[in-house]
Design a protein around this motif. Structure first.
Motif, mmCIF file in Angstrom:
data_model
loop_
_atom_site.group_PDB
_atom_site.id
_atom_site.type_symbol
_atom_site.label_atom_id
_atom_site.label_comp_id
_atom_site.label_asym_id
_atom_site.label_seq_id
_atom_site.Cartn_x
_atom_site.Cartn_y
_atom_site.Cartn_z
ATOM 1 N N SER A 35 13.902 41.831 3.007
ATOM 2 C CA SER A 35 14.978 41.232 3.799
ATOM 3 C C SER A 35 15.420 42.140 4.949
ATOM 4 O O SER A 35 15.665 41.645 6.058
ATOM 5 C CB SER A 35 16.170 40.863 2.911
ATOM 6 N N ASP A 44 20.173 39.521 13.924
ATOM 7 C CA ASP A 44 21.241 39.070 13.037
ATOM 8 C C ASP A 44 21.449 37.557 13.065
ATOM 9 O O ASP A 44 21.552 36.919 12.019
ATOM 10 C CB ASP A 44 22.561 39.756 13.394
ATOM 11 N N ASP A 55 20.701 29.970 1.070
ATOM 12 C CA ASP A 55 21.855 29.829 0.179
ATOM 13 C C ASP A 55 22.141 28.367 -0.160
ATOM 14 O O ASP A 55 22.479 28.044 -1.300
ATOM 15 C CB ASP A 55 23.090 30.482 0.792
ATOM 16 N N SER A 72 26.308 35.178 -4.478
ATOM 17 C CA SER A 72 25.229 35.587 -3.597
ATOM 18 C C SER A 72 25.268 37.107 -3.546
ATOM 19 O O SER A 72 26.343 37.702 -3.529
ATOM 20 C CB SER A 72 25.442 35.015 -2.196
ATOM 21 N N THR A 73 24.099 37.725 -3.520
ATOM 22 C CA THR A 73 24.041 39.185 -3.447
ATOM 23 C C THR A 73 23.757 39.664 -2.029
ATOM 24 O O THR A 73 23.485 40.834 -1.821
ATOM 25 C CB THR A 73 22.956 39.726 -4.398
ATOM 26 N N GLY A 74 23.797 38.755 -1.071
ATOM 27 C CA GLY A 74 23.476 39.095 0.309
ATOM 28 C C GLY A 74 22.056 38.731 0.653
ATOM 29 O O GLY A 74 21.793 38.156 1.701
ATOM 30 N N ASP A 75 21.122 39.058 -0.240
ATOM 31 C CA ASP A 75 19.730 38.660 -0.036
ATOM 32 C C ASP A 75 19.132 38.110 -1.328
ATOM 33 O O ASP A 75 17.970 38.285 -1.619
ATOM 34 C CB ASP A 75 18.893 39.810 0.523
#
Length: 180
Positions: A35, A44, A55, A72-75
């Motif tokens: 990621s 970005d 997501d 969500s963990t960001g990725d």
């Protein structure tokens, strides 16, 4: 059973005296492969659009498999399911959906008791699922031996990936790659 009767009669159930609520669940962790490299390559704005799509797909698939998206963990994501078969099928569907939008994910699953912490979860089972995912290769859904036993006869196929030491966990863990 007393708790069930109490809930039926009074409409509520008292929490256990230790203040913890433990439930049997299958925990799913996913991670988008490379990621950081992809953010650098895409920028970005484009990455965030792709991540939003990921997501949305994750939310739809987890809901469709009767799971609960914890966060969500960001990725990636953390989700729980009341049935390991639905959890494995959801992970396989997430892997396929990610491919369709140009992403590769890895996934790990483990079943055991978890601690409910408001809208979050905790406990050894959560850590074990995260460690299983960490052993997973790109585009692979990896599960613990426990999961394979619980879904026997469900039409899922598993391929041995060997015995592994999982960071911080005792003993060696037999892991298996899932396939529909």
């Amino acid at each position: 059973m007393i708790g069930d009767i109490e809930e039926f009669v009074t409409g509520h159930r008292d929490r256990p005296s230790d203040g913890f609520e433990r439930v049997l669940s299958t925990v799913l962790f996913t991670d988008i492969v490379d990621s950081t490299r992809r953010v650098v390559a895409k920028g970005d704005h484009a990455w965030l659009r792709l991540l939003d799509t990921h997501d949305q797909l994750a939310h739809q698939l987890v809901d469709g498999h009767r799971g609960t998206l914890i966060k969500s963990t960001g990725d990636g994501i953390v989700a729980v399911f009341d049935g390991p078969g639905r959890a494995v099928r959801c992970a396989l569907a997430l892997e396929m959906a990610a491919k369709e939008i140009g992403l590769s994910i890895r996934a790990g699953l483990h079943t055991g008791e978890i601690e409910m912490r408001g809208i979050d979860i905790g406990g050894l089972t959560v850590h074990a699922a995260a460690r299983v995912m960490a052993q997973s290769q790109p585009s692979e859904v990896l599960v613990s031996r426990v999961v394979t036993h619980l879904v026997a006869g469900a039409g899922l196929k598993f391929f041995e990936r060997g015995s592994h030491e999982l960071k911080g966990l005792p003993g060696r863990w037999e892991l298996f790659a899932a396939n529909a």
